[in-house]
Write a protein that holds these residues in place. Structure first.
Motif, PDB file in Angstrom:
ATOM      1  N   ASP A 164      16.386 107.280  41.629  1.00  0.00           N
ATOM      2  CA  ASP A 164      14.934 107.277  41.401  1.00  0.00           C
ATOM      3  C   ASP A 164      14.493 108.529  40.635  1.00  0.00           C
ATOM      4  OD1 ASP A 164      14.766 104.899  42.756  1.00  0.00           O
ATOM      5  OD2 ASP A 164      13.954 105.743  44.604  1.00  0.00           O
ATOM      6  N   GLU A 165      15.054 109.686  41.036  1.00  0.00           N
ATOM      7  CA  GLU A 165      14.659 110.938  40.371  1.00  0.00           C
ATOM      8  C   GLU A 165      15.119 110.948  38.913  1.00  0.00           C
ATOM      9  OE1 GLU A 165      16.112 114.281  42.648  1.00  0.00           O
ATOM     10  OE2 GLU A 165      15.161 113.496  44.463  1.00  0.00           O
ATOM     11  N   LEU A 166      16.336 110.453  38.675  1.00  0.00           N
ATOM     12  CA  LEU A 166      16.840 110.411  37.302  1.00  0.00           C
ATOM     13  C   LEU A 166      15.968 109.488  36.453  1.00  0.00           C
ATOM     14  CD1 LEU A 166      20.681 110.242  38.039  1.00  0.00           C
ATOM     15  CD2 LEU A 166      19.424 112.185  37.088  1.00  0.00           C
ATOM     16  N   GLU A 167      15.621 108.338  37.019  1.00  0.00           N
ATOM     17  CA  GLU A 167      14.744 107.420  36.287  1.00  0.00           C
ATOM     18  C   GLU A 167      13.430 108.112  35.945  1.00  0.00           C
ATOM     19  OE1 GLU A 167      14.079 103.732  38.340  1.00  0.00           O
ATOM     20  OE2 GLU A 167      16.199 103.213  38.352  1.00  0.00           O
ATOM     21  N   ASP A 168      12.886 108.850  36.934  1.00  0.00           N
ATOM     22  CA  ASP A 168      11.611 109.544  36.693  1.00  0.00           C
ATOM     23  C   ASP A 168      11.723 110.518  35.530  1.00  0.00           C
ATOM     24  OD1 ASP A 168      10.375 108.209  38.720  1.00  0.00           O
ATOM     25  OD2 ASP A 168      10.389 109.874  40.146  1.00  0.00           O
ATOM     26  N   VAL A 169      12.830 111.298  35.500  1.00  0.00           N
ATOM     27  CA  VAL A 169      12.998 112.271  34.423  1.00  0.00           C
ATOM     28  C   VAL A 169      12.994 111.548  33.068  1.00  0.00           C
ATOM     29  CG1 VAL A 169      14.613 113.892  33.351  1.00  0.00           C
ATOM     30  CG2 VAL A 169      14.209 113.993  35.820  1.00  0.00           C
ATOM     31  N   PHE A 170      13.749 110.460  32.978  1.00  0.00           N
ATOM     32  CA  PHE A 170      13.847 109.770  31.690  1.00  0.00           C
ATOM     33  C   PHE A 170      12.563 109.009  31.340  1.00  0.00           C
ATOM     34  CE2 PHE A 170      18.426 110.473  32.356  1.00  0.00           C
ATOM     35  CZ  PHE A 170      18.692 111.113  31.154  1.00  0.00           C
ATOM     36  N   VAL A 171      11.906 108.444  32.334  1.00  0.00           N
ATOM     37  CA  VAL A 171      10.621 107.783  32.055  1.00  0.00           C
ATOM     38  C   VAL A 171       9.636 108.807  31.500  1.00  0.00           C
ATOM     39  CG1 VAL A 171       8.603 106.673  33.142  1.00  0.00           C
ATOM     40  CG2 VAL A 171      10.920 105.838  33.633  1.00  0.00           C
ATOM     41  N   GLY A 172       9.701 110.040  32.060  1.00  0.00           N
ATOM     42  CA  GLY A 172       8.841 111.112  31.562  1.00  0.00           C
ATOM     43  C   GLY A 172       9.136 111.479  30.117  1.00  0.00           C
ATOM     44  N   MET A 173      10.361 111.179  29.672  1.00  0.00           N
ATOM     45  CA  MET A 173      10.740 111.479  28.289  1.00  0.00           C
ATOM     46  C   MET A 173      10.502 110.270  27.377  1.00  0.00           C
ATOM     47  SD  MET A 173      14.277 113.483  29.244  1.00  0.00           S
ATOM     48  CE  MET A 173      14.879 113.823  27.598  1.00  0.00           C
ATOM     49  N   GLY A 174       9.939 109.206  27.911  1.00  0.00           N
ATOM     50  CA  GLY A 174       9.593 108.066  27.072  1.00  0.00           C
ATOM     51  C   GLY A 174      10.586 106.905  27.098  1.00  0.00           C
ATOM     52  N   PHE A 175      11.559 106.949  28.035  1.00  0.00           N
ATOM     53  CA  PHE A 175      12.537 105.859  28.128  1.00  0.00           C
ATOM     54  C   PHE A 175      12.029 104.749  29.037  1.00  0.00           C
ATOM     55  CE2 PHE A 175      15.097 109.357  26.687  1.00  0.00           C
ATOM     56  CZ  PHE A 175      16.204 108.817  26.051  1.00  0.00           C
ATOM     57  N   GLU A 176      12.487 103.525  28.765  1.00  0.00           N
ATOM     58  CA  GLU A 176      12.249 102.421  29.679  1.00  0.00           C
ATOM     59  C   GLU A 176      13.476 102.269  30.563  1.00  0.00           C
ATOM     60  OE1 GLU A 176      10.919  98.765  27.882  1.00  0.00           O
ATOM     61  OE2 GLU A 176       9.839  99.929  26.362  1.00  0.00           O
TER      62      GLU A 176
END
Ligand code: PHE
Length: 354
Positions: free
Chosen positions: A122-134
């Protein structure tokens, strides 16, 4: 008329005594006092002998009926009390399991929480979502094409030895397998994008992977990876390196360094290995990092044109990078877990630390 009391009055007295009984104990005592040897009905029966035969017969019959009526009252009250006591015992024993689920009452094992691997994902997803990834997902059971072929690893390719594969026995030998990495999800996304006009792609793909590895401090045969894929116009290696760098500091903190070392993967060119400072020994060298001071998190590189060709993406227009690394390894480095096997042992004393 102490020897020959009024029979209706006897029944009425018994009725109120019975009605006052509240518990099993009470009704047992009341039953003895209204129907037992020393009860008024018993005494009245004993004094029948002093009456003349006609009176005796008539009063005897009336006393018999009175005793039956009193016994019926006792039985009725007894069964009401038994039912009430059973109901209140059930109420006292009741456990509302939904309270534990909602976490409003501390249950026997305390309040539950997601497993550390799930939290990390979940945390990794959050980091990447914050960078604009889906965020995307793909199947764990794959065909040879998705796991290897489309990734520029055709059947006799020696690089297949990089992944010790679990094959499924479904008729055609080595045609179906448990995915050895999340890279096949790249293929699913690119094929979908080509058929729906969905380019560019900026996505991360977390999920479970399988390899025929012997478990040790850094390896699990069932583990988790998060894959990244960017396909866009004008993407360069600098975009890849910058993304890895931003991710490392965002997730591990500014004091953890990353490095890329030249490596080989059939589906990226050039390719690199992505390593971070070992947080167990802070770079000194320990058992967990095999005395190197670095922990390999995964691989990355520029998408090989052969992969774009396999899915029908125009290499004149599009370029991209990909990366894939271990979620379990991230949890290990972030929380200084010396041995990865702790993640699969379900020891509550270990899990509740996180
Ligand atoms: N799939 C590779 C592995 O698991 C890692 C990787 C992903 C390398 C993406 C390059 C690009 O070993």
């Amino acid at each position: 008329m102490s020897g020959h009391p009024d029979i209706d009055a006897l029944v009425e007295e018994a009725r109120s005594a019975v009605a006052s009984a509240r518990t099993t104990e009470d009704i047992r005592a009341v039953a003895a006092s209204v129907t037992g040897k020393k009860s008024p009905v018993a005494e009245a029966s004993r004094s029948l002998g002093t009456l003349d035969p006609d009176q005796r017969r008539e009063r005897g019959r009336a006393l018999h009926e009175a005793r039956a009526a009193i016994e019926a009252l006792v039985e009725e009250r007894r069964s009401t009390i038994t039912a009430e006591e059973r109901a209140s015992q059930l109420e006292a024993d009741r456990i509302d399991l939904t309270e534990y689920i909602a976490g409003t009452t501390p249950g026997p094992a305390g309040r539950g929480r997601p497993h550390l691997v799930t939290q990390t994902r979940d945390e990794l997803e959050d980091v990447f979502v914050g960078m604009g990834f889906e965020v995307a997902e793909g199947p764990e059971i794959e065909t040879d094409w998705f796991n290897f072929g489309a990734l520029n690893i055709p059947p006799p390719h020696p690089a297949r030895g990089m992944w010790d594969t679990f094959y499924l026995d479904l008729g055609v030998p080595e045609s179906t397998l448990l995915r050895t990495h999340t890279s096949p999800v790249q293929i699913h996304l690119m094929e979908a994008a080509v058929s729906t006009g969905g380019l560019p792609i900026h996505a991360v793909m977390p999920g479970r992977c399988y390899r025929r590895d012997t478990p040790d401090a850094r390896h699990l045969p069932v583990f988790h990876q998060i894959e990244g894929l960017v396909v866009d116009e004008g993407i360069t290696f600098a975009d890849l390196a910058g993304t890895i760098e931003v991710f490392t500091t965002a997730y591990f903190g500014p004091d953890i360094h990353s490095r890329l070392r030249p490596a080989y993967f059939p589906f990226t060119e050039p390719s690199a290995e992505f390593e971070v400072t070992c947080t167990i020994c802070h770079g000194e060298g320990c058992r967990t990092c095999s005395q190197t001071g670095w922990i390999e998190l995964g691989g990355c590189g520029m998408v090989d044109p052969a992969v774009f060709e396999a899915v029908g993406i125009d290499t004149e227009r599009w370029s991209g990078f990909a990366f894939g690394f271990g979620i379990d390894r991230c949890a290990q480095m972030r929380h200084q877990i010396a041995d990865l096997r702790a993640l699969t042992e379900n020891d509550i004393r270990f899990l509740r630390q996180f």
